[in-house]
Write a protein that holds these residues in place. Structure first.
Motif, PDB file in Angstrom:
ATOM      1  N   HIS A 267       0.861  -1.183   0.000  1.00 42.55           N
ATOM      2  CA  HIS A 267       0.000   0.000   0.000  1.00 42.55           C
ATOM      3  C   HIS A 267       0.895   1.229   0.000  1.00 42.55           C
ATOM      4  CE1 HIS A 267      -3.596  -2.392   1.048  1.00 42.55           C
ATOM      5  NE2 HIS A 267      -2.777  -3.075   1.841  1.00 42.55           N
ATOM      6  N   VAL A 268       0.765   2.078  -1.014  1.00 44.27           N
ATOM      7  CA  VAL A 268       1.494   3.348  -1.065  1.00 44.27           C
ATOM      8  C   VAL A 268       0.502   4.441  -0.681  1.00 44.27           C
ATOM      9  CG1 VAL A 268       2.888   4.916  -2.444  1.00 44.27           C
ATOM     10  CG2 VAL A 268       3.008   2.452  -2.861  1.00 44.27           C
ATOM     11  N   LEU A 269       0.764   5.141   0.432  1.00 39.87           N
ATOM     12  CA  LEU A 269      -0.190   6.079   1.018  1.00 39.87           C
ATOM     13  C   LEU A 269       0.219   7.520   0.739  1.00 39.87           C
ATOM     14  CD1 LEU A 269      -0.507   4.386   4.526  1.00 39.87           C
ATOM     15  CD2 LEU A 269      -1.784   3.857   2.444  1.00 39.87           C
ATOM     16  N   ASN A 270      -0.769   8.353   0.582  1.00 39.72           N
ATOM     17  CA  ASN A 270      -0.537   9.788   0.522  1.00 39.72           C
ATOM     18  C   ASN A 270      -0.279  10.326   1.925  1.00 39.72           C
ATOM     19  OD1 ASN A 270      -0.865  10.027  -2.280  1.00 39.72           O
ATOM     20  ND2 ASN A 270      -3.103  10.158  -2.069  1.00 39.72           N
ATOM     21  N   ALA A 271       0.265  11.516   1.986  1.00 41.40           N
ATOM     22  CA  ALA A 271       0.535  12.136   3.282  1.00 41.40           C
ATOM     23  C   ALA A 271      -0.765  12.353   4.037  1.00 41.40           C
ATOM     24  CB  ALA A 271       1.254  13.470   3.091  1.00 41.40           C
ATOM     25  N   GLY A 272      -0.785  12.002   5.301  1.00 39.84           N
ATOM     26  CA  GLY A 272      -1.970  12.184   6.136  1.00 39.84           C
ATOM     27  C   GLY A 272      -2.859  10.972   6.199  1.00 39.84           C
ATOM     28  N   GLU A 273      -2.689   9.976   5.318  1.00 39.75           N
ATOM     29  CA  GLU A 273      -3.513   8.759   5.365  1.00 39.75           C
ATOM     30  C   GLU A 273      -3.054   7.868   6.510  1.00 39.75           C
ATOM     31  OE1 GLU A 273      -5.359   7.377   1.283  1.00 39.75           O
ATOM     32  OE2 GLU A 273      -3.178   7.527   1.114  1.00 39.75           O
ATOM     33  N   ASN A 274      -4.036   7.191   7.128  1.00 41.87           N
ATOM     34  CA  ASN A 274      -3.756   6.324   8.269  1.00 41.87           C
ATOM     35  C   ASN A 274      -3.572   4.884   7.790  1.00 41.87           C
ATOM     36  OD1 ASN A 274      -3.528   5.035  10.697  1.00 41.87           O
ATOM     37  ND2 ASN A 274      -5.513   5.717  11.506  1.00 41.87           N
ATOM     38  N   PRO A 275      -2.387   4.321   7.938  1.00 44.70           N
ATOM     39  CA  PRO A 275      -2.180   2.933   7.498  1.00 44.70           C
ATOM     40  C   PRO A 275      -3.083   1.938   8.205  1.00 44.70           C
ATOM     41  CG  PRO A 275      -0.085   4.025   7.929  1.00 44.70           C
ATOM     42  CD  PRO A 275      -1.151   4.929   8.435  1.00 44.70           C
ATOM     43  N   ALA A 276      -3.353   2.142   9.496  1.00 44.88           N
ATOM     44  CA  ALA A 276      -4.205   1.211  10.233  1.00 44.88           C
ATOM     45  C   ALA A 276      -5.617   1.208   9.675  1.00 44.88           C
ATOM     46  CB  ALA A 276      -4.219   1.590  11.716  1.00 44.88           C
ATOM     47  N   ALA A 277      -6.128   2.385   9.334  1.00 46.63           N
ATOM     48  CA  ALA A 277      -7.483   2.456   8.780  1.00 46.63           C
ATOM     49  C   ALA A 277      -7.546   1.795   7.413  1.00 46.63           C
ATOM     50  CB  ALA A 277      -7.928   3.919   8.688  1.00 46.63           C
ATOM     51  N   MET A 278      -6.511   2.027   6.598  1.00 48.79           N
ATOM     52  CA  MET A 278      -6.489   1.402   5.278  1.00 48.79           C
ATOM     53  C   MET A 278      -6.357  -0.105   5.392  1.00 48.79           C
ATOM     54  SD  MET A 278      -4.061   2.208   2.018  1.00 48.79           S
ATOM     55  CE  MET A 278      -4.990   3.681   1.660  1.00 48.79           C
ATOM     56  N   GLN A 279      -5.569  -0.561   6.350  1.00 55.25           N
ATOM     57  CA  GLN A 279      -5.409  -2.000   6.532  1.00 55.25           C
ATOM     58  C   GLN A 279      -6.726  -2.652   6.924  1.00 55.25           C
ATOM     59  OE1 GLN A 279      -2.490  -3.028   9.465  1.00 55.25           O
ATOM     60  NE2 GLN A 279      -2.547  -5.205   9.000  1.00 55.25           N
ATOM     61  N   THR A 280      -7.460  -1.966   7.852  1.00 48.66           N
ATOM     62  CA  THR A 280      -8.740  -2.521   8.283  1.00 48.66           C
ATOM     63  C   THR A 280      -9.745  -2.521   7.141  1.00 48.66           C
ATOM     64  OG1 THR A 280      -8.335  -1.702  10.506  1.00 48.66           O
ATOM     65  CG2 THR A 280     -10.603  -2.297   9.959  1.00 48.66           C
ATOM     66  N   GLY A 281      -9.788  -1.391   6.414  1.00 48.57           N
ATOM     67  CA  GLY A 281     -10.714  -1.324   5.296  1.00 48.57           C
ATOM     68  C   GLY A 281     -10.369  -2.306   4.212  1.00 48.57           C
ATOM     69  N   GLY A 282      -9.059  -2.467   3.959  1.00 54.66           N
ATOM     70  CA  GLY A 282      -8.633  -3.393   2.922  1.00 54.66           C
ATOM     71  C   GLY A 282      -9.002  -4.818   3.250  1.00 54.66           C
ATOM     72  N   ARG A 283      -8.830  -5.164   4.513  1.00 49.72           N
ATOM     73  CA  ARG A 283      -9.178  -6.518   4.901  1.00 49.72           C
ATOM     74  C   ARG A 283     -10.680  -6.745   4.852  1.00 49.72           C
ATOM     75  NH1 ARG A 283      -5.147  -7.786  10.061  1.00 49.72           N
ATOM     76  NH2 ARG A 283      -3.232  -7.896   8.829  1.00 49.72           N
ATOM     77  N   GLY A 284     -11.446  -5.675   5.162  1.00 47.77           N
ATOM     78  CA  GLY A 284     -12.894  -5.834   5.146  1.00 47.77           C
ATOM     79  C   GLY A 284     -13.430  -6.046   3.751  1.00 47.77           C
ATOM     80  N   LEU A 285     -12.777  -5.484   2.735  1.00 41.72           N
ATOM     81  CA  LEU A 285     -13.249  -5.611   1.360  1.00 41.72           C
ATOM     82  C   LEU A 285     -12.536  -6.711   0.589  1.00 41.72           C
ATOM     83  CD1 LEU A 285     -13.472  -1.819   0.423  1.00 41.72           C
ATOM     84  CD2 LEU A 285     -15.340  -3.326   1.128  1.00 41.72           C
ATOM     85  N   SER A 286     -11.479  -7.232   1.150  1.00 43.33           N
ATOM     86  CA  SER A 286     -10.693  -8.211   0.403  1.00 43.33           C
ATOM     87  C   SER A 286     -11.453  -9.499   0.144  1.00 43.33           C
ATOM     88  CB  SER A 286      -9.395  -8.530   1.165  1.00 43.33           C
ATOM     89  OG  SER A 286      -9.691  -9.102   2.428  1.00 43.33           O
ATOM     90  N   TRP A 287     -12.447  -9.812   1.007  1.00 40.06           N
ATOM     91  CA  TRP A 287     -13.178 -11.057   0.811  1.00 40.06           C
ATOM     92  C   TRP A 287     -14.005 -11.038  -0.472  1.00 40.06           C
ATOM     93  CZ3 TRP A 287     -18.527 -11.069   0.561  1.00 40.06           C
ATOM     94  CH2 TRP A 287     -19.170  -9.891   0.952  1.00 40.06           C
ATOM     95  N   LEU A 288     -14.315  -9.800  -0.987  1.00 37.64           N
ATOM     96  CA  LEU A 288     -15.089  -9.714  -2.221  1.00 37.64           C
ATOM     97  C   LEU A 288     -14.304 -10.205  -3.421  1.00 37.64           C
ATOM     98  CD1 LEU A 288     -16.753  -6.219  -1.698  1.00 37.64           C
ATOM     99  CD2 LEU A 288     -17.830  -8.468  -1.471  1.00 37.64           C
ATOM    100  N   ARG A 289     -12.963 -10.211  -3.294  1.00 34.94           N
ATOM    101  CA  ARG A 289     -12.133 -10.659  -4.414  1.00 34.94           C
ATOM    102  C   ARG A 289     -11.874 -12.152  -4.387  1.00 34.94           C
ATOM    103  NH1 ARG A 289      -9.359  -5.860  -2.789  1.00 34.94           N
ATOM    104  NH2 ARG A 289      -7.804  -7.100  -1.674  1.00 34.94           N
TER     105      ARG A 289
END
Length: 322
Positions: A267-289
């Motif tokens: 995951h390449v994040l922009n400045a100010g983005e929260n890695p923990a939030a992206m990780q949680t969101g990514g895991r929540g949507l990953s099951w759709l794939r």
């Protein structure tokens, strides 16, 4: 005229019979000895003994000594273990000293299958072959494209008198790649992305290691800032992107030609983005794939629909009867 006494005549008669019997026995004995001599002369002569000429310090004086041939022995240690990875070529060694006129045979012990005799392969599996250079004492068994079922004991036997042999164990492992670090990686835009891929349980270096970004092979994407290098032993490969951007996010796979691949998600994040939030969101949507999840959902829908159909059928039948 003097008449002979009958008893005296009887004694002379028996003496003549005994003398005649002795003469006949002598003739028969001589004949048997002649036949035995003739039979022995027809047999092949025994091999001549090995004679060594020993020179002494006395001029014009030499002595002869009979020397026995040196015994056959193995230079390869018994119970040697050879490890090979699946898909590679395994070399099972057998070095024999003083083989003389002996012949080397390879036997697979788990099923007593004769593999090779000398340089001739007796197995229907042409992956097996005896490798031997002329005037060499090395009789290596070569197994191409090793499979897991090839693991086990192999017997190297010499047809000496008496026969002698050693046993070599072949162990088969499956090489795999491993990307160092966690399964998901996070970094800021503009920073350096570095992925290291290490080969585990590899007995021989790969011919190549390909890196994939999603479904694209990126080993030669130098114009996109990608740099791929390998160490001298070729047992590890490193991917470096000096200034990572959002477009560099995605799945990265390390794929050697002779080992199981490995993957990681970046995951390449922009400045100010929260890695923990992206990780949680990514895991929540990953099951759709996941295709398995969609298959499970489809099965549930079909089961519910079938159940409803069965419940509705009796009510329609009851209405017709009324």
């Amino acid at each position: 005229m003097k008449t002979l006494n009958p008893p005296t005549m009887g004694k002379n008669k028996w003496a003549g019979v005994v003398l005649l019997s002795l003469l006949v026995s002598h003739v028969i004995c001589q004949g048997e000895k002649a036949e035995e001599k003739k039979f022995k002369s027809a047999l092949p002569p025994p091999p001549p003994p090995l004679i060594e000429i020993v020179h002494t310090d006395v001029p014009h004086e030499e002595t002869q000594e009979t020397v026995s041939p040196p015994p056959v022995f193995f230079a390869t240690e018994n119970s040697t273990v050879v490890t090979a990875q699946t898909g590679s070529t395994a070399l099972v060694p057998c070095v024999v000293k003083n083989i003389g006129d002996g012949v080397i045979s390879w036997i697979r012990r788990k099923d007593y299958h004769l593999l090779t005799v000398g340089l001739t392969t007796y197995s229907s599996d042409d992956r097996y072959q005896a490798v031997h250079a002329q005037h060499s004492e090395d009789w290596t068994l070569q197994v191409k494209f090793v499979q897991e079922r090839d693991a086990g004991l192999y017997e190297c036997q010499v047809t000496s008198h008496p026969p002698t042999s050693i046993f070599i164990e072949l162990r088969v492992v499956e090489a795999r790649a491993e990307i160092v670090g966690p399964a998901e990686k996070f970094l800021k835009t503009g920073s350096t992305l570095k992925l290291s891929c290490v080969l585990r349980q590899s007995t021989q270096p790969p011919l190549f290691v390909f890196w994939y970004h999603n479904n694209r092979m990126i080993n030669y994407d130098v114009d996109r800032g990608v740099n791929v290098s390998a160490d001298e032993s070729r047992t590890s490969s490193t991917l470096v992107i000096s200034a990572a951007q959002r477009t560099h996010s995605g799945n990265y796979s390390c794929v050697p030609n002779n080992a199981q691949p490995a993957s990681t998600y970046v995951h390449v994040l922009n400045a100010g983005e929260n890695p923990a939030a992206m990780q949680t969101g990514g895991r929540g949507l990953s099951w759709l794939r996941s295709p398995s999840v969609w298959l499970l959902v489809g099965c549930v829908v079909l089961t519910v629909s079938a159940g409803r159909g069965l419940e509705a059928a009796p009510s329609r039948t009851q209405t017709v009867l009324l």
